[in-house]
Design an enzyme around this catalytic site. Structure first.
Site, PDB file in Angstrom:
ATOM      1  N   PRO A  84       4.850  -1.512   7.515  1.00  0.00           N
ATOM      2  CA  PRO A  84       4.783  -2.938   7.196  1.00  0.00           C
ATOM      3  C   PRO A  84       4.352  -3.151   5.749  1.00  0.00           C
ATOM      4  CG  PRO A  84       3.751  -2.500   9.310  1.00  0.00           C
ATOM      5  CD  PRO A  84       4.045  -1.160   8.686  1.00  0.00           C
ATOM      6  N   GLU A  85       5.133  -3.919   5.009  1.00  0.00           N
ATOM      7  CA  GLU A  85       4.810  -4.214   3.626  1.00  0.00           C
ATOM      8  C   GLU A  85       4.221  -5.623   3.541  1.00  0.00           C
ATOM      9  OE1 GLU A  85       7.885  -3.231   0.856  1.00  0.00           O
ATOM     10  OE2 GLU A  85       8.306  -1.319   1.808  1.00  0.00           O
TER      11      GLU A  85
END
Length: 272
Positions: free
Chosen positions: A2-3
């Site tokens: 997840p960014e």
């Protein structure tokens, strides 16, 4: 992993269910995450009210009334969801934060690379947050700033953009997309990129991230939002993961190169 957009989507999803709620404690099923979960987490949180749910870089900050902040990180494949307390946990549901009203904020982390950390001090002093660069959606990220920070740097501009001490939260996917929009080859030395092109890059970073947040993030493997919804920005990716496909602008084939041990995608016609 997840960014920043995925973490921001998660923050927005859980905030309405968590802010203003009193915590009735914590249930830790597996304390061995990337860093050990505090042994006294239940006692620390019990009876405390969540004043705000914020984000710094890829960390979610649950600021509690009076003092103290809980830092949450989703690691490689983690997720946070608000579910009824009676919902049976799965094998990878490691930590529950018990909310008044019969709900829990549940951390699922199959690879156990996430984190649940506590600090009684201002969170910006925490070792995981101290020394970080500006937020990419803040007014601090400008072309002039990137230009100044890049002088004399010989590393690839993509790695420069992904350096959290330069700017936080620009991960592999969004760095590739922003560099494409700015017309900059990801392997070019950061110190050889001019001021005008950094102005374009700063604007491209903000635009890509804002669009990704609006689309709910990018689901490449197993990311879902705090409400369980997948991210749809994958459908808007111009170069990332599109090796061999036609560039949307010039029609030339998208290429892949490994930079800093990460796959980087670019158009040989539009980026130089």
């Amino acid at each position: 992993m997840p960014e920043l957009p995925e973490v921001e989507v998660t923050r927005r999803g859980i905030a309405p269910h968590v802010e203003g709620r009193r915590l009735e404690g914590a249930r830790v099923r597996e304390p061995r995450l990337r860093w050990p979960v505090p042994e006294d987490l239940d006692a620390i949180l019990r009876g405390r009210r969540v004043a705000a749910v914020e984000r710094r870089a890829k960390y979610l900050l649950l600021r509690l009334e009076s003092s103290g902040t809980l830092l949450l990180h989703l690691g490689m494949s983690g997720s946070l969801r608000v579910v009824p307390a009676e919902t049976p946990p799965t094998a990878h549901d490691h930590v529950d934060l018990l909310l008044e009203g019969g709900m829990v904020l549940r951390l699922r982390d199959p690879r156990r690379f996430g984190a649940v950390l506590w600090t009684p001090e201002p969170p910006e002093r925490h070792p995981r947050l101290a020394g970080l660069g500006p937020e990419p959606l803040s007014p601090e990220l400008t072309g002039d700033y990137l230009y100044r920070r890049s002088r004399g740097r010989r590393l690839a501009v993509k790695n420069f953009l992904m350096d959290a001490q330069v700017v936080v939260g620009v991960g592999n996917i969004y760095a590739s997309e922003a560099l494409y929009r700015a017309g900059i080859h990801p392997g070019r030395e950061a110190g050889r990129v001019g001021r005008d092109r950094y102005v374009l890059l700063a604007a491209a970073v903000a635009a890509v991230l804002e669009e990704a947040i609006a689309a709910g993030g990018t689901t490449l493997r197993d990311f879902t939002s705090g409400e369980g919804a997948p991210g749809y920005f994958r459908q808007e990716l111009a170069v990332y993961g599109r090796e061999g496909e036609a560039c949307p602008v010039c029609g030339r084939g998208i290429r892949k190169v490994v930079i800093g041990q990460r796959s980087s995608f670019f158009c040989p016609g539009c980026q130089r």
